[in-house]
Design an enzyme around this catalytic site. Structure first.
Site, PDB file in Angstrom:
ATOM      1  N   ASP A  83      21.577   7.146  53.920  1.00 24.04           N
ATOM      2  CA  ASP A  83      22.071   6.151  54.876  1.00 24.04           C
ATOM      3  C   ASP A  83      21.158   4.925  54.842  1.00 24.04           C
ATOM      4  OD1 ASP A  83      23.512   5.006  56.923  1.00 24.04           O
ATOM      5  OD2 ASP A  83      22.705   6.292  58.498  1.00 24.04           O
TER       6      ASP A  83
ATOM      7  N   GLU B 121      21.416  -0.357  52.294  1.00 21.65           N
ATOM      8  CA  GLU B 121      21.908  -1.648  51.803  1.00 21.65           C
ATOM      9  C   GLU B 121      20.813  -2.497  51.142  1.00 21.65           C
ATOM     10  OE1 GLU B 121      24.476   0.368  54.180  1.00 21.65           O
ATOM     11  OE2 GLU B 121      22.605  -0.440  54.966  1.00 21.65           O
TER      12      GLU B 121
END
Length: 1036
Positions: free
Chosen positions: A600, A603
């Site tokens: 997770d 990005e």
């Protein structure tokens, strides 16, 4: 009007030079030729008639305009309602009386093939909807999906060129724009021009690149030198570039614009783009470009079989500057799919001149903002108006954006780095395009069998007892469940590879206990390593391995994520990082025996970038630079809290890779991809099993490594609806193992919403209920009588069908298919009604899923493409001519239909896949109109690594023909199905034929029953060894 039909009646059987044959049954039906596949119409005719849309559609009063041009390229017609006339450039419709008709289609026959129009003006205004297509074989120009009310005089002007349609908005930096992202006149600069309302790029003939010399050829490629002409936008134009055109296969071509002198950054991930050793002797397309020196350069790709131009850059000049590259591509239709990751309400994209960023960012879905989300997939597919399809990939990892142009129509790509490296796949069908795309970027991985079971998670169990209670509740409702999760609250102050020593004492023992019962456990990992925490050896080992992203000065970059301390970010492009990461995961496995890994925040996400902490604590602030603040700031740079491109992430000047060969500016969009590689390797190394890795941030080709969930959605009805779009998007991106957080991540889910979402989620590939801290429990047995019961029913169906579903993933992994969750448009492309359907979907080509997605709905209006379909629950046959039907959908029910001509292998469900895999098999045989059906079965141990490469698997094809059901074992591996029997066979669509017996490779104790209500034969007690070839024949 009577005379008109009399003439037609004669001409239908006496075609001549003064008439044209129409080979379209629905058009003929509209013209009064009931039941005719073809009809003949005189030249010079124009007619406007009712057009029968699919039954149940919401398009009443639909009309079709049919014209046949005469030798003077003119036609006319008149009846009691309309006066009509047609030329090659004009259509005039004058109502004589009040009309409620809606013009949706135009067909002009005997239309010349030169200078086919690309634009339509309606009463002087550019029409920004509908499709224009020329059918070369029929000499027919067709306009589709016009939606024009006929309550007044209607004048359509057809033209090949229209400046308003071809206008491309000037690339004015978003930090110079208004708050609504429009361009103020003061920001418009030369060579762009202001027209009183907006700032536009120069005309194609005055800007871009020209041919600078003779092309050079190799066996598979052509290189053309190009020279800049016209002014630069930002003063950084590369004056001399080149374009390589490489024919990769008979249905794919690479087009690469680059600087031949100075090496520029390119995506450092190998894909299957090697040119062939020999020139391709035949291909399905022509590539057209100017050869004369000084000619303005453009490139067109034309489909040979139809003459359709599927790729055309002549709409606007190419921009190739150091930090701004742009290319506009004219499209042959408005059926555009893909381009993500973003939150958009329909699978078919709306061409409304909006700009969408492609920049990986920790950004939850927002229906009111056209933003990018977690992943980057600059790839689109187009269904052409005749049902053919193609796909285009821009292989670039820099910050990008695209405009979906309404006029031309067109897609405009912009990026602030790298090169323009494009790939075109020519299909010809959508599923072919997806297979060609995954052949290029990599086939999707084969998930372990257990990962298709139901999965339960939440952030905010807060302690082990609450986790245990949720799992116990789920089991108490007899809901099958395979996987449970640990989020960051299971960690010691949110540090990777740790366990909370207070609230989750005993977690490893509980995981082992549940594994003994057939369950699997998956913990979360965030790529944010707390620094300078006493006793946290993971950081120290990473320091010694030189594993972290550094500033341009060589210092470790620190940011802020979940841990209380500043965090360092692993640099997965460094060799030392890969080894360190694998070692850390292996060490953690010795403490906690996990089965998969959930990555997770990759990005990568950083909290409060550029925002000072009010209490003076450390926050990351990025100095001004040409990378953090480029000359052209794309839209992504105006969507964060401080209107900088680095908002919510790390500084773009940071360096990555061995010897700092990359800037984060270039590889930011690759961070999630680069983390997935060592995570997958580490998982398999530690567990010696295939395992499951799934990631929030993804890039082109991520599907070869793992799965994806669609991020932090909300417990809203529209988020459930749009989750179907996410499934369809990621299947054409080559990541079929995908799902949304069932019942929503943010917010307190409503009971009925959660019930419907659990039913829908039972048909996601990745089927997980997950929500966030501070919200109410939403595991299904929180509401046992409603959500719990409906979940149990839906999950039992899922588990029953897992052999078919698992086989479908094998087919995608092997390139037999492209998608697993399939749009109706991908399967029934010639049916124009399917092009915009995204509230239903298929499992492969066989099972139609029609969920109830609206609040309070107890019925579903479902579309059934032409053919026979069988109710999954009863076997009742539905015969469709391509129509909508109203289906009952009580709260505990999701409509499912099996397509005729298909065989689906099944297995008796159980409380998890460990036990269901030991149960007897079944077959659902759905006969087509000729009493035939086909299917297949892939089977292995469900979790070993590379069973296909190692040959340790079973694959067989199933066939029903001439009353005989056979299994042919194409690849035998007896151990895979040892001891497993085929027990039950259901044959649907028997046309009233009742078998009296069955012979062949079957138990003598088998019994046959016939259900006359639903025309269904049920054979039980077959006791056929599932791993062996067999043949059984029904006797009558």
């Amino acid at each position: 009007m009577g005379l008109f039909f009399l003439i037609f009646g004669l001409l239908a059987s006496h075609a001549s030079a003064s008439s044209v044959s129409i080979k379209n049954a629905k058009t003929c039906e509209s013209l009064g030729f009931s039941g005719a596949e073809t009809c003949t119409v005189v030249r010079g005719f124009s007619g406007l008639k009712s057009y029968e849309e699919p039954r149940g559609s919401n398009r009443p009063n639909s009309m079709i305009y049919v014209a046949v041009l005469d030798e003077n390229e003119f036609s006319a017609g008149s009846d009691e309602i309309f006066q009509l006339s047609t030329t090659t450039t004009d259509i005039s419709i004058s109502p004589k009386v009040s009309s409620t008709g809606i013009l949706n289609r135009v067909q002009i026959y005997n239309y010349p093939g030169e200078n086919v129009p690309r634009f339509v003006r309606l009463n002087g205004e550019l029409l920004r909807r509908g499709h224009i297509h020329y059918h070369r074989d029929l000499k027919m120009l067709e306009l589709l999906e016009l939606n024009i009310p006929l309550d007044q005089t209607t004048h359509l002007t057809l033209s090949r060129n229209d400046r308003a349609g071809d206008q491309i908005e000037c690339a004015v930096s978003y930090n110079q724009r208004n708050p609504d992202y429009s361009i103020p006149q003061s920001a418009c600069f030369s060579p762009c021009t202001w027209d009183g309302s907006n700032c536009w790029m120069p005309d194609f003939t005055s800007y871009g690149y020209v041919v600078a010399g003779a092309a050079t050829n190799t066996s598979a490629s052509i290189t053309i030198p190009l020279r800049k002409f016209g002014s630069a936008l930002y003063g950084m134009a590369v004056d001399n570039i080149a374009v390589d055109i490489t024919i990769l296969t008979e249905n794919s071509v690479r087009i690469r614009f680059y600087d031949p002198v100075n090496q520029r950054y390119e995506v450092p991930i190998n894909i299957n783009n090697a040119p062939p050793e020999r020139a391709i002797s035949t291909n399905e397309f022509d590539v057209i470009y100017p050869e004369q020196e000084g000619s303005v350069f453009f490139l067109r790709i034309v489909r040979k079989s139809t003459g359709t131009v599927i790729f055309d850059t002549s709409i606007s000049g190419i921009t190739f500057e150091d930090q701004l590259l742009s290319l506009a591509i004219r499209l042959p239709s408005r059926n555009v799919y893909g381009l993500g990751e973003s939150y958009h309400p329909t699978f078919r994209r709306e061409l409304d001149d909006s700009t969408w960023p492609l920049w990986a960012r920790d950004e939850p879905p927002n229906p009111f903002a056209k933003t990018s989300l977690y992943g980057t997939h600059p790839y689109y597919s187009v269904i052409e108006a005749d049902g053919n399809a193609h796909g285009v990939l821009l292989y670039n990892s820099n910050a990008q954006e695209y405009i979906l142009q309404s006029g031309a129509p067109a897609v405009v790509f912009r990026t602030i780095g790298g090169v323009l490296d494009l790939y075109v796949m020519t299909g010809p069908k959508p599923e072919d395009v997806t297979r060609q795309y995954t052949s290029l970027v990599g086939r999707s991985f084969l998930p372990p069998y257990w990962s298709f079971g139901f999965q339960l998670s939440r952030y905010g169990y807060n302690n082990l007892q609450n986790m245990k209670d949720a799992i116990a509740r789920t089991k108490s409702c007899n809901i099958p469940i395979d996987v449970f999760y640990g989020d960051i609250d299971t960690m010691d102050q949110q540090a990777d590879f740790t366990i909370d020593p207070v609230n989750f004492v005993g977690l490893p023992e509980y995981v082992d206990e549940q594994r003994a019962l057939g369950m699997r456990y998956v913990p979360i990992i965030d790529p944010a390593i707390p620094g300078n925490r006493a006793g946290y050896d993971t950081y120290e080992r990473g320091l010694r391995a030189d594993a972290y992203i550094t500033t341009a000065e060589g210092n470790i970059l620190f940011g802020n994520v979940w841990p209380p301390e500043p965090v360092a970010f692993p640099d997965f492009f460094r060799t030392g990082t890969l080894n360190w990461w694998i070692d850390e995961i292996t060490r953690f496995y010795q403490v906690l025996r996990f089965d998969g890994l959930w990555i997770d925040m990759n990005e990568p996400s950083n909290f409060n970038t550029n925002i000072p902490d009010p209490e003076g604590d450390y926050t990351l602030s990025c100095p001004a630079s040409i990378y953090d603040d480029p000359p052209y700031v794309p839209k992504a740079g105006r969507l964060g809290p401080t209107d900088r491109l680095n908002d919510k992430t790390i500084c773009l000047t940071t360096t990555q890779g061995d010897n700092g060969i990359f800037r984060h500016y270039d590889v930011h969009n690759l961070y999630g991809y680069s983390e997935t590689i060592p995570t997958s390797r580490a998982l398999q190394s530690a567990t010696n099993r295939r395992g499951l890795v799934f990631t929030r941030s993804s890039f082109v080709g991520s599907g070869i490594l793992g799965g994806h969930w669609t991020g932090d959605n909300y417990g809203y009805w529209d988020h459930m609806q749009y989750s179907v779009v996410g499934l369809l998007d990621f299947n054409i991106f080559g990541l079929p193992y995908v799902g949304a957080d069932i019942c929503g991540f943010f917010g307190d889910s409503e009971e009925r919403l959660c019930e419907r979402w659990q039913e829908l989620g039972a048909f996601y590939p990745f089927s997980r209920n997950h929500n966030t801290i501070g919200t109410l429990d939403q595991d299904p047995c929180t509401w046992p009588a409603t959500v719990g019961e409906s979940t149990r029913k839906a999950m039992n169906i899922r588990y029953t069908l897992l052999p078919f579903f698992y086989t479908s993933f094998y087919r995608a992994n092997q390139g037999i298919d492209g998608t697993v969750i399939r749009s109706l448009a991908w399967e029934f492309t010639s049916d124009q009604e399917t092009w915009n359907i995204d509230r239903q979907f298929l499992w492969r080509d066989s099972l139609l899923v029609s969920p109830a997605l609206d609040i309070g709905a107890l019925t579903v209006t479902a579309y059934f493409p032409a053919g026979n379909w069988f109710d999954y629950y009863t076997g009742e046959k539905i015969t469709s001519i391509g129509q909508y039907m109203l289906l009952d959908a009580p709260y505990d029910f999701i409509p499912l239909h099996v397509r005729s001509g298909r065989i689906l292998p099944t297995q008796e469900p159980a409380n998890n896949t460990v036990f269901s895999r030991q149960n007897a098999f079944g077959l659902i045989v759905a006969l087509d109109a000729t009493r035939n059906a086909v299917g297949d079965l892939f089977w292995d141990d469900g979790e070993s690594i590379d069973t296909v490469a190692g040959g340790t698997y079973h694959y067989s094809t199933l066939n029903f023909a001439q009353d005989t059901l056979t299994q042919t074992v194409d690849h035998a591996y007896p151990a895979a199905l040892q001891g497993l029997l085929l027990d039950k066979i259901e044959v649907l669509g028997n046309n009233g034929q009742v078998p009296t017996g069955v012979t062949g490779d079957i138990s003598i104790d088998a019994s046959i029953a016939y259900d006359p209500t639903y025309d269904k034969v049920i054979l039980t007690g077959a006791a056929i060894p599932m791993g062996l070839p067999f043949s059984i024949t029904f006797t009558y």
